[in-house]
Write a protein that holds these residues in place. Sequence first.
Motif, PDB file in Angstrom:
ATOM      1  N   GLN A 204       0.695   3.996  -7.078  1.00  0.00           N
ATOM      2  CA  GLN A 204      -0.435   3.640  -6.231  1.00  0.00           C
ATOM      3  C   GLN A 204      -1.477   2.842  -7.000  1.00  0.00           C
ATOM      4  N   LYS A 205      -1.703   3.193  -8.257  1.00  0.00           N
ATOM      5  CA  LYS A 205      -2.646   2.440  -9.073  1.00  0.00           C
ATOM      6  C   LYS A 205      -2.166   1.009  -9.292  1.00  0.00           C
ATOM      7  N   VAL A 206      -0.871   0.843  -9.526  1.00  0.00           N
ATOM      8  CA  VAL A 206      -0.310  -0.499  -9.719  1.00  0.00           C
ATOM      9  C   VAL A 206      -0.431  -1.304  -8.425  1.00  0.00           C
ATOM     10  N   ARG A 207      -0.104  -0.698  -7.312  1.00  0.00           N
ATOM     11  CA  ARG A 207      -0.208  -1.382  -6.021  1.00  0.00           C
ATOM     12  C   ARG A 207      -1.656  -1.774  -5.709  1.00  0.00           C
ATOM     13  N   ARG A 208      -2.570  -0.875  -5.989  1.00  0.00           N
ATOM     14  CA  ARG A 208      -3.972  -1.180  -5.727  1.00  0.00           C
ATOM     15  C   ARG A 208      -4.451  -2.338  -6.608  1.00  0.00           C
ATOM     16  N   HIS A 209      -3.971  -2.363  -7.844  1.00  0.00           N
ATOM     17  CA  HIS A 209      -4.327  -3.461  -8.756  1.00  0.00           C
ATOM     18  C   HIS A 209      -3.803  -4.795  -8.225  1.00  0.00           C
ATOM     19  N   LEU A 210      -2.585  -4.792  -7.731  1.00  0.00           N
ATOM     20  CA  LEU A 210      -2.003  -6.015  -7.179  1.00  0.00           C
ATOM     21  C   LEU A 210      -2.745  -6.493  -5.938  1.00  0.00           C
ATOM     22  N   MET A 211      -3.102  -5.581  -5.064  1.00  0.00           N
ATOM     23  CA  MET A 211      -3.801  -5.951  -3.837  1.00  0.00           C
ATOM     24  C   MET A 211      -5.230  -6.396  -4.125  1.00  0.00           C
ATOM     25  N   ARG A 212      -5.869  -5.776  -5.090  1.00  0.00           N
ATOM     26  CA  ARG A 212      -7.222  -6.177  -5.441  1.00  0.00           C
ATOM     27  C   ARG A 212      -7.237  -7.592  -6.001  1.00  0.00           C
TER      28      ARG A 212
END
Length: 254
Positions: A204-212
């Motif tokens: 989830q942290k990786v996904r949030r980083h990508l979306m941000r």
Amino acid sequence: MTVYVICQEGKYHLSIPQRSVEREVTFCVWGVISPLLSNLYLTEVDRMLERVKTVTRSGQYTYVEYVRFADDLVILVDVQPRQGGLLAVVTKKLREELALLRVEVNEEKSRIVDLAKGESFGFLGFAFRRVRSKRGTWWPLRTPLLTKRTALLRKLKEVFRHSQSQPIHRVIEQINPMLRGWVQYFAVGHASRCFSYVRNWVEQKVRRHLMRARNRPGLGWKRWSRRWLYETLGLYGDYRIRYRRALATALPTR
């Protein structure tokens, strides 16, 4: 022969005249050689516990068992009624031996637990408790301590927080060694539930980083598959448990 080993601000003095050993500890905390010095200094404690094991042994059964790593010690005592005051005897002998060595017990970190009452104890980063198997026998359950998992996630969170403007591959280069070392240490026993939590949290942290980085909300569940995170980005994903054959028999049933 006299040996002085410097450990930070203190020193360990070991005087060895022929066969007699005179030991004196002034200060040695967090030194690289601290575990070795502890093993040398506390050898007499091991010998005392080995004598207790021999005296209380009944055939193939032992009513006292112990394990020590440096100055961390766990003693398992069978306190069934037929054993009488075995627990009190072992506790008394341990404190007497430590007193002879001028070693003080950390009362805040030391305690007596009853596994039969569902209590647990921590040792070397693991929490130990006994559980009943499907066959009705008692077995030790070993899981990572919650504090260790929290400490790992806190470190990972700091990496993500300080790398918000960095490309994802640089973030992964930083977190992969942290994940690999932590997982490989705890990849024994019964850590699967804990590993699942850590894995989902990191994803989830990786996904949030990508979306941000794209100024988009959400976690991109439809945009990127789990397989893509591991095979394309190279995110660490070996969360397999290394099961080892048990060396001891099941715990006795009360």
